[in-house]
Write an enzyme that holds these catalytic residues in place. Structure first.
Site, mmCIF file in Angstrom:
data_model
loop_
_atom_site.group_PDB
_atom_site.id
_atom_site.type_symbol
_atom_site.label_atom_id
_atom_site.label_comp_id
_atom_site.label_asym_id
_atom_site.label_seq_id
_atom_site.Cartn_x
_atom_site.Cartn_y
_atom_site.Cartn_z
ATOM 1 N N GLU A 44 -7.068 -4.062 -16.250
ATOM 2 C CA GLU A 44 -5.669 -4.434 -16.486
ATOM 3 C C GLU A 44 -5.492 -5.587 -17.467
ATOM 4 O O GLU A 44 -4.556 -5.597 -18.255
ATOM 5 C CB GLU A 44 -4.962 -4.851 -15.177
ATOM 6 C CG GLU A 44 -4.983 -3.809 -14.098
ATOM 7 C CD GLU A 44 -6.121 -4.075 -13.117
ATOM 8 O OE1 GLU A 44 -7.223 -4.394 -13.594
ATOM 9 O OE2 GLU A 44 -5.918 -3.948 -11.907
ATOM 10 N N ASP A 73 -7.806 -2.866 -10.410
ATOM 11 C CA ASP A 73 -7.970 -3.465 -9.081
ATOM 12 C C ASP A 73 -8.041 -2.396 -7.999
ATOM 13 O O ASP A 73 -7.485 -1.302 -8.143
ATOM 14 C CB ASP A 73 -6.813 -4.423 -8.782
ATOM 15 C CG ASP A 73 -6.849 -5.654 -9.679
ATOM 16 O OD1 ASP A 73 -7.920 -5.928 -10.260
ATOM 17 O OD2 ASP A 73 -5.810 -6.329 -9.812
ATOM 18 N N ASP A 125 -6.699 -2.222 -5.020
ATOM 19 C CA ASP A 125 -5.604 -2.034 -4.075
ATOM 20 C C ASP A 125 -4.701 -0.886 -4.526
ATOM 21 O O ASP A 125 -5.014 -0.177 -5.490
ATOM 22 C CB ASP A 125 -4.804 -3.332 -3.925
ATOM 23 C CG ASP A 125 -4.271 -3.849 -5.260
ATOM 24 O OD1 ASP A 125 -4.362 -3.111 -6.268
ATOM 25 O OD2 ASP A 125 -3.781 -4.985 -5.300
ATOM 26 N N GLU A 141 -1.789 -0.863 -5.970
ATOM 27 C CA GLU A 141 -1.228 -1.039 -7.317
ATOM 28 C C GLU A 141 -2.262 -0.684 -8.374
ATOM 29 O O GLU A 141 -1.966 -0.006 -9.368
ATOM 30 C CB GLU A 141 -0.751 -2.478 -7.489
ATOM 31 C CG GLU A 141 0.316 -2.682 -8.549
ATOM 32 C CD GLU A 141 1.647 -2.081 -8.160
ATOM 33 O OE1 GLU A 141 2.421 -1.746 -9.081
ATOM 34 O OE2 GLU A 141 1.924 -1.926 -6.953
ATOM 35 N N TYR A 153 -11.853 -10.529 -4.948
ATOM 36 C CA TYR A 153 -10.487 -10.083 -5.214
ATOM 37 C C TYR A 153 -9.506 -10.789 -4.286
ATOM 38 O O TYR A 153 -9.734 -10.893 -3.087
ATOM 39 C CB TYR A 153 -10.397 -8.566 -5.048
ATOM 40 C CG TYR A 153 -9.090 -7.996 -5.528
ATOM 41 C CD1 TYR A 153 -8.615 -8.291 -6.788
ATOM 42 C CD2 TYR A 153 -8.329 -7.168 -4.702
ATOM 43 C CE1 TYR A 153 -7.418 -7.774 -7.245
ATOM 44 C CE2 TYR A 153 -7.129 -6.636 -5.142
ATOM 45 C CZ TYR A 153 -6.674 -6.949 -6.416
ATOM 46 O OH TYR A 153 -5.483 -6.436 -6.854
ATOM 47 N N ARG A 190 -6.248 -10.178 -3.526
ATOM 48 C CA ARG A 190 -5.202 -9.461 -2.774
ATOM 49 C C ARG A 190 -5.882 -8.653 -1.678
ATOM 50 O O ARG A 190 -6.333 -7.531 -1.910
ATOM 51 C CB ARG A 190 -4.379 -8.568 -3.703
ATOM 52 C CG ARG A 190 -3.578 -9.357 -4.726
ATOM 53 C CD ARG A 190 -2.645 -8.494 -5.550
ATOM 54 N NE ARG A 190 -1.905 -9.307 -6.513
ATOM 55 C CZ ARG A 190 -2.287 -9.546 -7.757
ATOM 56 N NH1 ARG A 190 -3.422 -9.003 -8.204
ATOM 57 N NH2 ARG A 190 -1.585 -10.301 -8.563
ATOM 58 N N HIS A 212 -11.843 -4.908 0.597
ATOM 59 C CA HIS A 212 -12.674 -4.802 1.786
ATOM 60 C C HIS A 212 -13.339 -6.104 2.191
ATOM 61 O O HIS A 212 -14.128 -6.121 3.115
ATOM 62 C CB HIS A 212 -13.748 -3.734 1.547
ATOM 63 C CG HIS A 212 -13.162 -2.408 1.174
ATOM 64 N ND1 HIS A 212 -12.366 -1.700 2.033
ATOM 65 C CD2 HIS A 212 -13.252 -1.676 0.032
ATOM 66 C CE1 HIS A 212 -11.990 -0.562 1.441
ATOM 67 N NE2 HIS A 212 -12.499 -0.536 0.231
#
Length: 853
Positions: free
Chosen positions: A7, A95, A97, A99, A320, A322, A367
């Site tokens: 991203e 990422d 997640d 999103e 990560y 989030r 995770h």
């Protein structure tokens, strides 16, 4: 050649360092396409498929969205396609997640499926993690994409349907989001409690006894078996006791009588108890707890926290950011435990590795917990200088918390002494003394978790001499204190995040954006670290409560979140669920209403009363006429009944401060508004005006491009009717030069503002005690005041008391003062900028410490 798509450019740069030259790493710079925000953005050939009511969503075809690209997005996609044509395969490394999964899917949809594409996921940007991720790729998880898309569609259905109602009935430019409306409702409900609050006075008594030349402090607990009430025992709305059968409210006069009788009296020790206890170390950080703790410890907003965390993650220093998970990989645990052993010794290392499980049944996202990246945690001192100072502080906190999660428990001893005494034969008094001592600090050598609310009865950590039941101790002093109940605390960003997570509203990864939206749209504002809803925010909440109750029903919002989680696991099909939410014509989920959003919108348009929705009742005047705060198209204003007596009010006036008396004072200032005091010698007319912050003097010259020549606020306690030309001219003199300072030939000027009167000369400043002294101040007086403050800096108004806080240097180091109390600046803040939030917190802690003495 292989193409890796991420991203952000920073993330791409970091990953590129770990891959060979046959890999090309490019950034999509976020989403490559989105649902259109207006009809003109939809390609002509597709417009017939979409209704006018929800732009970009085909509500008649399983709520299918259409996607469009901006000019910049088209350019980025074109670049990706160009490189992709040369690639043997594509690694979608966004990422991990929802999103990120959706971004990967959108990229693949635009680039096409002619070239083999693989989904590559990792929770930290380290060489081993990246190489492992390339070896173990997977397909795009369409259920995760569906869940993200369902949320996006749901937010569009709510926002684009309800916002026009707000524009028509409250104010243009407003919006109503699914999670933001619930968050705003929480703030508004708290403010409503504060608006109803009635203060109540109560007293307390403490005595000091002597044992083996050591003082022991006791607190009066009961009188004739009735417990002495403290603040939490008194109803904030009725100002009466919550449980009058078991508690009594001690008044100052009675407390003073008892205090006098206790002096030189004796108490009998009836029990002594000792208890060993342990305090467990903190759990590793999740997104939510990171935002909370950084708000408390570092005074960072949720937005700044996530920005700093993103910087650390993309540069390969943390995992990560989030995530809902509190688990840590076993390889990382080994490195963490090795670091503890090396830095602090084996006695600080827990006997066995600690594992943590999430308390949230909907835990998903990444995770692992947020921790230093890699198998061996990098020491904060070893971070490169290229990392920002905010990110460095955040990393240190993450590092400390991560190590503390694998350290030994803190061991302590708690001691409690109960005593009794009788005065006046029929008055039996019970006392308690409590203390504790740390036997082994354990994880607290490194890290101590902060809390939002401080217990009103926070006993001293006093250590007692040996004492036995049956002993008699002499009272050497007694002190009675008077207290006033305080309204419930407003939410800070940290405590709001905690509440949202506890209620399972939204996802922690979106809390930062949600809070920022509320602030940016002026539904709430920040005063210090607290969040205060505006009158506009209250009006929006009133409309939603009346016509869309489910959207501000916190339980309903949480149940809806569970359904969205079920979509991500395939337990619920997205299309029928959205249909039930919007049309109310199916029973896909028992959590959704059978009425449907569309019918509620139709009912709202037909029945809404804009005046009622946008009115906040303040009270009545002496004649019983209603006083209301109304939110109009041009902002909030006060009005008496249906009369023309109206006055604008700032949207940043805390609602609980707008009382009947303050409202009447503002409305009565209208009687003298526009009062003319004649011409100003420099040109223009002197008038008395009234604005959102109250009355003021203004010089107006209509012949100028900018007709406002000068303004001056009124001094406190000035009576509007008594203000004349002489008074107006006196106010307009400020800032006023008093003379030239003989030491540096710089002018000495007198000023006044919201913080009161003060002096300035070059970089020096000094507060003036009163407006009376300001009025008669001489140059000698000013020089003396400035000289008495050799090194000081105005910080701003205390967020708790409103007093001016000043940073000074004293014999024992720097400190903050409000003129009444001084608070030392801790070592960790020396050399840093002392913000008003930090200074206010230091002063509040000082007040709490003093109250316990």
């Amino acid at each position: 050649m292989y193409l890796v798509v991420v991203e952000s450019p920073t993330k791409a740069k970091t990953i590129k360092k770990f891959l060979s030259s046959e890999y090309e790493v490019l950034a999509s710079v976020g989403h490559v396409r989105d649902i259109p925000s207006k009809k003109s953005e939809i390609p002509e050939k597709f417009r017939k498929d979409f209704s006018e009511e929800v732009i970009g969503i085909n509500i008649n075809k399983d709520f299918t969205p259409t996607y469009v690209m901006t000019k910049e997005q088209k350019k980025r996609v074109s670049e990706l396609k160009k490189i992709a044509k040369k690639a043997d395969s594509i690694f979608l490394a966004t990422d991990e997640d929802r999103e990120g999964e959706a971004i990967a899917w959108h990229i693949l949809e635009e680039i096409g499926d002619k070239i083999p594409a693989k989904r590559m996921v990792f929770h930290e940007i380290t060489e081993s993690a990246i190489l492992e991720a390339i070896k173990n790729t997977r397909e795009i998880d369409r259920q995760l994409v569906d869940a993200q898309e369902a949320r996006r569609i749901l937010d569009r259905l709510v926002g684009y349907q309800i916002s026009p109602i707000l524009w028509r009935t409250v104010q243009k430019g407003l919006s109503a989001g699914r999670v933001q409306s619930s968050a705003l409702k929480i703030l508004v409900d708290r403010e409503r409690i504060r608006m109803q609050f009635k203060p109540s006075e109560y007293a307390s008594i403490k005595i000091t006894t002597l044992k083996k030349n050591e003082n022991i402090e006791f607190r009066l607990l009961n009188i004739n078996k009735m417990r002495i009430a403290i603040g939490k025992d008194i109803d904030g709305i009725t100002a009466s006791l919550l449980n009058p059968d078991k508690t009594m409210q001690l008044d100052y006069s009675t407390a003073n009588e008892i205090k006098n009788k206790l002096t030189d009296h004796e108490i009998n020790i009836i029990s002594v108890t000792t208890q060993q206890y342990e305090t467990k170390g903190p759990r590793p950080f999740t997104t939510s707890t990171l935002q909370q703790e950084s708000g408390r410890k570092l005074k960072l907003s949720t937005r700044n926290t996530m920005s700093a965390a993103q910087e650390l993650y993309e540069n390969g220093f943390i995992t990560y950011m989030r995530t809902d998970s509190v688990s840590i990989a076993s390889s990382a645990i080994n490195g963490i435990r090795q670091a503890i052993s090396t830095l602090y010794g084996e006695k600080y290392l827990s006997k066995a590795p600690k594992t943590y499980a999430s308390k949230n049944k909907n835990t998903q996202e990444a995770h692992e917990a947020i921790r230093p990246a890699g198998d061996m945690p990098k020491h904060p001192d070893d971070l490169p200088s290229t990392i920002s100072s905010v990110a460095s502080k955040l990393y240190k906190m993450i590092w400390q918390r991560t190590l503390a999660s694998q350290m030994t428990n803190t061991q302590a001893t708690r001691m409690k002494i109960n005593a009794t005494s009788t005065i006046d034969k029929d008055m039996n008094l019970d006392f308690v003394a409590q203390g504790s001592k740390i036997d082994f600090d354990g994880f607290q050598i490194l890290y101590k978790e902060d809390i939002d609310d401080i217990d009103e009865i926070d006993e001293k950590n006093q250590i007692f001499p040996e004492i036995n039941e049956g002993e008699v101790l002499a009272v050497i002093s007694a002190v009675n204190s008077e207290h006033v109940t305080k309204p419930i605390n407003r939410f800070t960003e940290a405590s709001l995040v905690k509440m949202l997570e506890e209620l399972s509203i939204g996802r922690p990864s979106t809390y930062s954006a949600t809070i920022q939206t509320i602030i940016n749209r002026k539904y709430a504002f920040k005063k210090g670290t607290t969040l205060i809803p505006t009158f506009t925010g209250i009006a929006i909440t009133q409309l939603l409560e009346a016509y869309f109750p489910e959207l501000v029903d916190l339980d309903f919002t949480a149940r809806m979140e569970n359904d969205l989680d079920s979509i991500s696991t395939g337990k619920i099909n997205r299309a029928p669920w959205l249909s039930q939410f919007y049309f109310g014509d199916t029973q896909t989920s028992k959590n959704l209403s059978s009425i449907g959003l569309r019918k509620r919108i139709e009912h709202c348009w037909e029945n809404i009363d804009p005046r009622l929705i946008s009115s906040i009742q303040i009270g009545t005047d002496d004649q019983g006429t209603e006083i209301a705060l109304r939110v109009g198209q041009f902002g909030p204003y006060l009005q008496i009944g249906d009369t023309d007596k109206k006055i604008a009010v700032s949207n940043e006036v805390p609602p609980d401060e707008l009382t009947v008396s303050s409202a009447l004072a503002m409305l009565n200032s209208l009687a003298v508004q526009g009062k003319n005091f004649g011409e100003y010698e420099g040109g223009g007319v002197i008038e008395l005006k009234t604005g959102k912050f109250g009355p003021y003097i203004q010089v107006t010259d209509e012949s100028l491009d900018d007709p406002v020549v000068k303004r001056a606020g009124l001094w406190p306690n000035m009576i509007l009717e008594d203000i004349n030309r002489e008074t107006a001219l006196q106010l307009l003199e400020y800032p006023k030069e008093i003379g030239i300072h003989p030491d540096d030939d710089k002018p000495v000027t007198a000023h006044y503002g919201r913080r009161g009167p003060y002096l300035k000369s070059g970089s020096k400043s000094a507060s003036i005690e009163s407006y009376e002294k300001l009025e008669h101040l001489t140059l000698d007086d000013a020089i003396a005041l400035l000289a008495s403050k050799p090194s000081q800096l105005e910080i701003g108004e205390d967020t708790n008391t409103g007093l001016l806080l000043i940073k000074k240097n004293g014999r024992f180091g720097p400190y903050v003062t409000d003129g009444k109390k001084n608070a030392s600046i801790p070592k960790e803040y020396i050399g840093q900028e002392i913000t008003i939030e930090i200074a206010s917190e230091l002063m509040e802690k000082k007040r709490i410490r003093d109250s316990k003495k």
